[in-house]
Design a protein around this motif. Sequence first.
Motif, PDB file in Angstrom:
ATOM      1  N   HIS A   1      -6.898   7.684   0.554  1.00 11.71           N
ATOM      2  CA  HIS A   1      -6.725   6.826   1.727  1.00 11.71           C
ATOM      3  C   HIS A   1      -8.031   6.318   2.293  1.00 11.71           C
TER       4      HIS A   1
ATOM      5  N   THR B   1       3.068  -5.623   4.053  1.00 13.61           N
ATOM      6  CA  THR B   1       2.625  -6.481   5.166  1.00 13.61           C
ATOM      7  C   THR B   1       2.629  -7.927   4.699  1.00 13.61           C
TER       8      THR B   1
ATOM      9  N   TYR C   1       7.001   1.661  -0.943  1.00 14.83           N
ATOM     10  CA  TYR C   1       5.672   1.237  -0.513  1.00 14.83           C
ATOM     11  C   TYR C   1       5.774   0.666   0.901  1.00 14.83           C
ATOM     12  N   THR C   2       4.628   0.571   1.550  1.00 13.08           N
ATOM     13  CA  THR C   2       4.570  -0.161   2.815  1.00 13.08           C
ATOM     14  C   THR C   2       4.099  -1.574   2.512  1.00 13.08           C
TER      15      THR C   2
ATOM     16  N   GLN D   1       2.856   6.654   8.292  1.00 10.18           N
ATOM     17  CA  GLN D   1       2.729   7.547   7.140  1.00 10.18           C
ATOM     18  C   GLN D   1       4.127   7.853   6.605  1.00 10.18           C
TER      19      GLN D   1
ATOM     20  N   ASP E   1       6.729   6.633  12.386  1.00 11.72           N
ATOM     21  CA  ASP E   1       6.410   5.263  12.813  1.00 11.72           C
ATOM     22  C   ASP E   1       5.195   5.268  13.747  1.00 11.72           C
TER      23      ASP E   1
ATOM     24  N   ALA F   1       4.561  -6.045   9.631  1.00 13.22           N
ATOM     25  CA  ALA F   1       3.370  -5.243   9.354  1.00 13.22           C
ATOM     26  C   ALA F   1       3.772  -3.818   8.990  1.00 13.22           C
ATOM     27  N   SER F   2       3.350  -3.359   7.831  1.00 15.84           N
ATOM     28  CA  SER F   2       3.541  -1.971   7.369  1.00 15.84           C
ATOM     29  C   SER F   2       4.997  -1.518   7.431  1.00 15.84           C
TER      30      SER F   2
ATOM     31  N   SER G   1       0.859  -1.190   0.000  1.00 17.28           N
ATOM     32  CA  SER G   1       0.000   0.000   0.000  1.00 17.28           C
ATOM     33  C   SER G   1       0.894   1.238   0.000  1.00 17.28           C
ATOM     34  N   ASN G   2       0.267   2.426  -0.088  1.00 14.84           N
ATOM     35  CA  ASN G   2       1.004   3.695  -0.079  1.00 14.84           C
ATOM     36  C   ASN G   2       2.125   3.718  -1.123  1.00 14.84           C
TER      37      ASN G   2
ATOM     38  N   SER H   1       7.113  -0.369  12.105  1.00 13.35           N
ATOM     39  CA  SER H   1       5.888  -0.222  11.322  1.00 13.35           C
ATOM     40  C   SER H   1       5.665   1.265  11.069  1.00 13.35           C
TER      41      SER H   1
END
Length: 629
Positions: free
Chosen positions: A628, A394, A391-392, A433, A447, A405-406, A378-379, A430
């Motif tokens: 979002h 998971t 990107y993040t 944003q 974080d 995670a993230s 995501s992101n 994690s």
Amino acid sequence: MSTDDADHPLTRAELRARRAAEEAAAGVEAAAPEDSEPAEPSEAAAPRASTAADAPEAPQVPAVPTADEPVTRSAAPEQVFDDTPGPRRTPNAGSGTSASTADAAPAQAEAEFPDVAPAPAAAAATRVHQEDPPLVPDDAHVEEPPADPQLAPPTDPRLEPPEWQPHPTPAPVARRRRFPLVLGAVIGALVLVVAAFGVITLLQGPRVSSVKIDAQSAIDASGTRMIITASQPLAKVDPKQVSVSPKAPFTVDTSGRNLGIRFTVPLDDDTTYTVTVKDATGTDKQRQSTLQATFQTPKSTIFLLQRNADGDDTIFLTDLGGKNAVPVVQHEKIDDFRATADHLVVATEKGGTSVLLVMDRKGKNQRELKLPGPGFLSNLQVSERGNLVGYTFTDKGISATSGRASILVSQSLTGDGEPQIVTVGDKMPSIAQWAFVPDSSSALFIDFSGALYVEDRSDAKAKPTALGAAQTVEGISRGTYTAIVSRGNDLVELNLADGSEKPLAASTPDFGVPGTIAPFPGGTLRQVATRDATGLPTGQIVTRVDDDGKATKLFSVTGSDAIMQACPSPSGQYSAIVVAPKLVNNPYDQSLLPLPTTMQTHIVDTKTGKELVVLAGFDPSWCAQAPHR
């Protein structure tokens, strides 16, 4: 005896003439004729006539006229071919043998060929003619010489001696002699012209020789460089000497004949820009001149995503009129995408997990980028300057006790190397944003504990730099390395280069607390919820706030319509505002990043607020990241 035909016996006079011609051709002096009746000399002939007493008997062969004295026959007239200039002549029917003077033929030959000396045989024949003219019968009539001295006696060209053929004309030799002179004159003239232009250049001072700029890149990203090449090396140009119209921020550098103008922000589309340099001088600093260069930027285009519950999702490219949309990428499920000047990066799904594809801007040459493992991303964002994607991520099998995670991941768009995971100390935090810093390869992230960091993702040895605590990253201004972040209840402008900060100026008038802020060169777009007197929400507005704090309402919705995202174009000339109409009756799709099924993008002129077009789709490529909600 008749002399009309060469096959008949010749008279003694004709035999005598033939013998004289043969002796002249052999270079032997003619002997005196033996038995000959003295002939009456013509008025032009020599006063003395020789006899033929001592001459041997000549063989009887056809008479051959000499070059100076043609032999004429006393019978019927015979046509004579005359190659000399002037009208042709034929002998009179009643005339007899004609005779010419001793000097007539050589004089005429010299007049016609002044540069060619008489051949020896011709000279010998002349001497024979002068000493002993041929005899003719007593009853023959002597033809008078031509009245015109330039008119040659009639001769038969088939019997003309080869000695009288003129030598080849010397004209080609003369031309060959003239060629070096002409060539030298031309080269000399060119040298003079080049020297003259060189002198003029020095006297006039610098002039513009060429201009180079990537106009498409200039509207898509900041940092585009314009190169002005002058006619001579330039003295250092001060930025105060340079002006740009319409106004745009820039920096200046000088190197030899090249003057570099670097635009620190993207430029407007479909606009003619003029760069003027006053009082430019060469390195001698003697003569000043004004340098001026213009260029035209192209019209803007934009990528949008359309999801289709009954078929493939599509990314298409369109102009701002919306009439020339072209499908670029189609896939069963497209979650997100981002665009650079050379690439499209597309996040898709396969077997319930994420797949990351990279391709050119036409959707060709697709290849899959390696992920840290099976999972979900995501992101999605890209760094134009660093040629990176981030990107993040998971893991698919995450649990309360295992899995990542993230985590924040970045990697090269070329596919070289392994995905690089951001670490703080020895941990993979994690990330709540994050965002790439425009015009760099650095990433700013928060974080889950609320700590704010910045790190250069192109340097494997770089470590994150702590910047204090923050709740959100609202946006980062292009060309300034300034981020707008929230610290508690305050919005501040944070200088990422030196860590200094100042409060974000309030807008005038104050439309309320913004929910999101998107910077552009010269101001920000701020999304604000409108409320009634009791505090209940009644709608949403997007305002444009200039750097001096002056605010103007740009776009608004009421009722059940919802503004999902507001993004300025790279230069801030236009704004793309994504709206989900009738949100209550607009169900979310089944994507890994679910969004309302129906989405529209409104293109608005940021300066005037005029709406230009409404396009079906969302996730405009002007935005740094997807919606979002």
